[in-house]
Design a protein around this motif. Sequence first.
Motif, PDB file in Angstrom:
ATOM      1  N   ILE A 170       0.842  -1.206   0.000  1.00 25.23           N
ATOM      2  CA  ILE A 170       0.000   0.000   0.000  1.00 25.23           C
ATOM      3  C   ILE A 170       0.870   1.246   0.000  1.00 25.23           C
ATOM      4  O   ILE A 170       0.531   2.265  -0.614  1.00 25.23           O
ATOM      5  N   VAL A 171       2.037   1.171   0.669  1.00 27.18           N
ATOM      6  CA  VAL A 171       2.900   2.350   0.788  1.00 27.18           C
ATOM      7  C   VAL A 171       3.357   2.847  -0.587  1.00 27.18           C
ATOM      8  O   VAL A 171       3.146   4.019  -0.921  1.00 27.18           O
ATOM      9  N   PRO A 172       3.997   2.017  -1.434  1.00 29.42           N
ATOM     10  CA  PRO A 172       4.362   2.537  -2.763  1.00 29.42           C
ATOM     11  C   PRO A 172       3.152   2.825  -3.645  1.00 29.42           C
ATOM     12  O   PRO A 172       3.195   3.751  -4.471  1.00 29.42           O
ATOM     13  N   LEU A 173       2.080   2.080  -3.466  1.00 33.57           N
ATOM     14  CA  LEU A 173       0.881   2.355  -4.261  1.00 33.57           C
ATOM     15  C   LEU A 173       0.332   3.745  -3.959  1.00 33.57           C
ATOM     16  O   LEU A 173      -0.104   4.461  -4.872  1.00 33.57           O
ATOM     17  N   LEU A 174       0.363   4.137  -2.689  1.00 38.32           N
ATOM     18  CA  LEU A 174      -0.135   5.471  -2.331  1.00 38.32           C
ATOM     19  C   LEU A 174       0.722   6.572  -2.947  1.00 38.32           C
ATOM     20  O   LEU A 174       0.211   7.631  -3.319  1.00 38.32           O
ATOM     21  N   ALA A 175       2.039   6.338  -3.029  1.00 39.05           N
ATOM     22  CA  ALA A 175       2.901   7.335  -3.668  1.00 39.05           C
ATOM     23  C   ALA A 175       2.556   7.487  -5.141  1.00 39.05           C
ATOM     24  O   ALA A 175       2.569   8.607  -5.688  1.00 39.05           O
ATOM     25  N   ILE A 176       2.232   6.385  -5.791  1.00 32.94           N
ATOM     26  CA  ILE A 176       1.829   6.435  -7.201  1.00 32.94           C
ATOM     27  C   ILE A 176       0.491   7.171  -7.340  1.00 32.94           C
ATOM     28  O   ILE A 176       0.310   8.013  -8.232  1.00 32.94           O
ATOM     29  N   VAL A 177      -0.430   6.849  -6.430  1.00 36.52           N
ATOM     30  CA  VAL A 177      -1.734   7.546  -6.434  1.00 36.52           C
ATOM     31  C   VAL A 177      -1.539   9.041  -6.180  1.00 36.52           C
ATOM     32  O   VAL A 177      -2.205   9.874  -6.803  1.00 36.52           O
ATOM     33  N   SER A 178      -0.625   9.382  -5.270  1.00 37.13           N
ATOM     34  CA  SER A 178      -0.358  10.796  -4.974  1.00 37.13           C
ATOM     35  C   SER A 178       0.067  11.547  -6.226  1.00 37.13           C
ATOM     36  O   SER A 178      -0.397  12.666  -6.490  1.00 37.13           O
ATOM     37  N   TYR A 179       0.966  10.928  -6.992  1.00 33.33           N
ATOM     38  CA  TYR A 179       1.404  11.560  -8.236  1.00 33.33           C
ATOM     39  C   TYR A 179       0.216  11.756  -9.178  1.00 33.33           C
ATOM     40  O   TYR A 179       0.053  12.834  -9.778  1.00 33.33           O
ATOM     41  N   GLY A 180      -0.604  10.712  -9.315  1.00 26.92           N
ATOM     42  CA  GLY A 180      -1.745  10.799 -10.224  1.00 26.92           C
ATOM     43  C   GLY A 180      -2.711  11.897  -9.826  1.00 26.92           C
ATOM     44  O   GLY A 180      -3.184  12.670 -10.673  1.00 26.92           O
ATOM     45  N   LEU A 181      -3.017  12.006  -8.531  1.00 28.46           N
ATOM     46  CA  LEU A 181      -3.947  13.043  -8.073  1.00 28.46           C
ATOM     47  C   LEU A 181      -3.351  14.435  -8.248  1.00 28.46           C
ATOM     48  O   LEU A 181      -4.047  15.384  -8.636  1.00 28.46           O
ATOM     49  N   PRO A 187       9.181  -3.286  -7.855  1.00 30.05           N
ATOM     50  CA  PRO A 187       8.734  -2.533  -9.043  1.00 30.05           C
ATOM     51  C   PRO A 187       7.817  -1.370  -8.695  1.00 30.05           C
ATOM     52  O   PRO A 187       7.891  -0.307  -9.328  1.00 30.05           O
ATOM     53  N   LEU A 188       6.957  -1.534  -7.681  1.00 31.90           N
ATOM     54  CA  LEU A 188       6.073  -0.435  -7.292  1.00 31.90           C
ATOM     55  C   LEU A 188       6.877   0.729  -6.708  1.00 31.90           C
ATOM     56  O   LEU A 188       6.602   1.897  -6.989  1.00 31.90           O
ATOM     57  N   ALA A 189       7.883   0.402  -5.894  1.00 30.42           N
ATOM     58  CA  ALA A 189       8.743   1.453  -5.343  1.00 30.42           C
ATOM     59  C   ALA A 189       9.506   2.160  -6.455  1.00 30.42           C
ATOM     60  O   ALA A 189       9.689   3.391  -6.419  1.00 30.42           O
ATOM     61  N   GLY A 190       9.962   1.396  -7.447  1.00 29.50           N
ATOM     62  CA  GLY A 190      10.667   1.993  -8.583  1.00 29.50           C
ATOM     63  C   GLY A 190       9.791   2.961  -9.353  1.00 29.50           C
ATOM     64  O   GLY A 190      10.230   4.058  -9.737  1.00 29.50           O
ATOM     65  N   ILE A 191       8.537   2.591  -9.555  1.00 30.58           N
ATOM     66  CA  ILE A 191       7.604   3.489 -10.253  1.00 30.58           C
ATOM     67  C   ILE A 191       7.396   4.757  -9.431  1.00 30.58           C
ATOM     68  O   ILE A 191       7.409   5.881  -9.965  1.00 30.58           O
ATOM     69  N   GLY A 192       7.211   4.599  -8.120  1.00 25.09           N
ATOM     70  CA  GLY A 192       7.024   5.762  -7.261  1.00 25.09           C
ATOM     71  C   GLY A 192       8.221   6.696  -7.292  1.00 25.09           C
ATOM     72  O   GLY A 192       8.070   7.927  -7.319  1.00 25.09           O
ATOM     73  N   LEU A 193       9.427   6.125  -7.304  1.00 24.50           N
ATOM     74  CA  LEU A 193      10.645   6.936  -7.352  1.00 24.50           C
ATOM     75  C   LEU A 193      10.726   7.716  -8.662  1.00 24.50           C
ATOM     76  O   LEU A 193      11.040   8.922  -8.672  1.00 24.50           O
ATOM     77  N   VAL A 237       8.164   9.806  -1.101  1.00 26.13           N
ATOM     78  CA  VAL A 237       9.036   8.838  -1.771  1.00 26.13           C
ATOM     79  C   VAL A 237      10.077   8.291  -0.794  1.00 26.13           C
ATOM     80  O   VAL A 237      10.416   7.095  -0.832  1.00 26.13           O
ATOM     81  N   GLY A 238      10.581   9.142   0.116  1.00 27.03           N
ATOM     82  CA  GLY A 238      11.519   8.659   1.124  1.00 27.03           C
ATOM     83  C   GLY A 238      10.903   7.617   2.036  1.00 27.03           C
ATOM     84  O   GLY A 238      11.576   6.678   2.477  1.00 27.03           O
ATOM     85  N   THR A 239       9.607   7.764   2.326  1.00 29.64           N
ATOM     86  CA  THR A 239       8.909   6.742   3.114  1.00 29.64           C
ATOM     87  C   THR A 239       8.844   5.434   2.344  1.00 29.64           C
ATOM     88  O   THR A 239       9.048   4.344   2.903  1.00 29.64           O
ATOM     89  N   VAL A 240       8.572   5.522   1.054  1.00 28.77           N
ATOM     90  CA  VAL A 240       8.521   4.320   0.210  1.00 28.77           C
ATOM     91  C   VAL A 240       9.874   3.601   0.199  1.00 28.77           C
ATOM     92  O   VAL A 240       9.953   2.391   0.414  1.00 28.77           O
ATOM     93  N   THR A 241      10.950   4.359  -0.038  1.00 30.78           N
ATOM     94  CA  THR A 241      12.265   3.714  -0.126  1.00 30.78           C
ATOM     95  C   THR A 241      12.761   3.296   1.253  1.00 30.78           C
ATOM     96  O   THR A 241      13.500   2.310   1.380  1.00 30.78           O
TER      97      THR A 241
END
Length: 389
Positions: free
Chosen positions: A29-40, A98-104, A128-132
């Motif tokens: 969920i953590v990297p997914l939320l970073a991806i969602v954050s970018y999208g929003l 891979p999800l963390a990589g996309i978020g980065l 992103v720092g939380t994700v990594t």
Amino acid sequence: MPVAAPVLTAPGGIAWRDGKRYMWLTAVIVPLLAIVSYGLWHRTGLGVHWWITPLFVFVGVPLLDISTPADSVNPPEEIRAALEADPFYRRCTYLYLPLAGIGLVLGAAAWAGGDLSPAARVGAVISVGTVTGVGITTAHELGHKRARRERWLARLMLAPTCYGHFYVEHNRGHHVRVATPADPASARLGEGFWRFWPRTVVGSLRSAWSLESRRLRLRGARVISLRNEVMLGWLLTAVLFGSLAVAFGPSVLVFLVAQAVFGFTLLEGVNYIEHYGLARARTADGRHEPVTPRHSWNSDAVTSNLALYQLQRHSDHHAHPTRRYQVLRSFEESPQLPAGYATLLLAAYLPPVWFRLMDDRVLAHYGGDLSRANVHPPRRRALAARYRA
């Protein structure tokens, strides 16, 4: 209809079902939320969306921990082999990279675009720092395993935080010296986090280089080579950061370094919590006693354990480093934390709050005998006076 977890059986007719099987995906969920954050943010232009991930980790997870009963249930030992052989649990960890990589990459793209407000830039770094940073926990789980694929995934997951040396120091340094004054990753009683931080960051790097240099010299190999795991980690980070700088411009390096520092500071916050004040006694021959469940702080907080691949069952991990996260056990004799890691991280960053919360617990664990704890030398006299009083 919800999919039920399969029933595992062992010789002798023992059957068991992991009721949390699909909850182990909480970590992603953590990297997914970073991806969602970018999208929003990309859709609305509102930088506030970059704060979704830290709000989930530092507010949502603690609230879920507090509102959910602790779970100290251990899977039957007879089921261990079947549970460890189930590929589902490995795939949960594989998915994080891979999800963390996309978020980065998305964070780097947003930073380089120049459309982020100052508050949004801070949010992007923390998100992103939380994700990594949580990704180091994933690398920790994978790096202890013997499979070549898992070890390589661990190396790759450490690259975004510039912490490739963790692969060496944690396995061959920390696990040997844990809960002793010689271990840079074992916090001492009375040592505030911001004094611990430089000691562990610099000390762990020095230790990793020393361990790896010694290993290569004993094998008759060159220290300055890609057979050096520390140098390999540096190379992976250089390739990653260099590629992103080429793709998005050199200004993105500020973002990459900032999120890396935030990420490994999260990791060191967890290190600080895990062994704070705990010490292994000396035996008659002058050596430290073997590691036991009494040398790590533990927590059975459910959501934090799901999000961190059960890292909070730390005593069993130190006793059996190759055990997979889904079979780690809770021990009654282990000292217990008052909350999960997600809750305690913020307290750890505020030394007066942390000392008030934890120092008495350390002393209680040792029956009031300060001499049995791992004490920060500059604080020894003050702590002795305090506890005599």
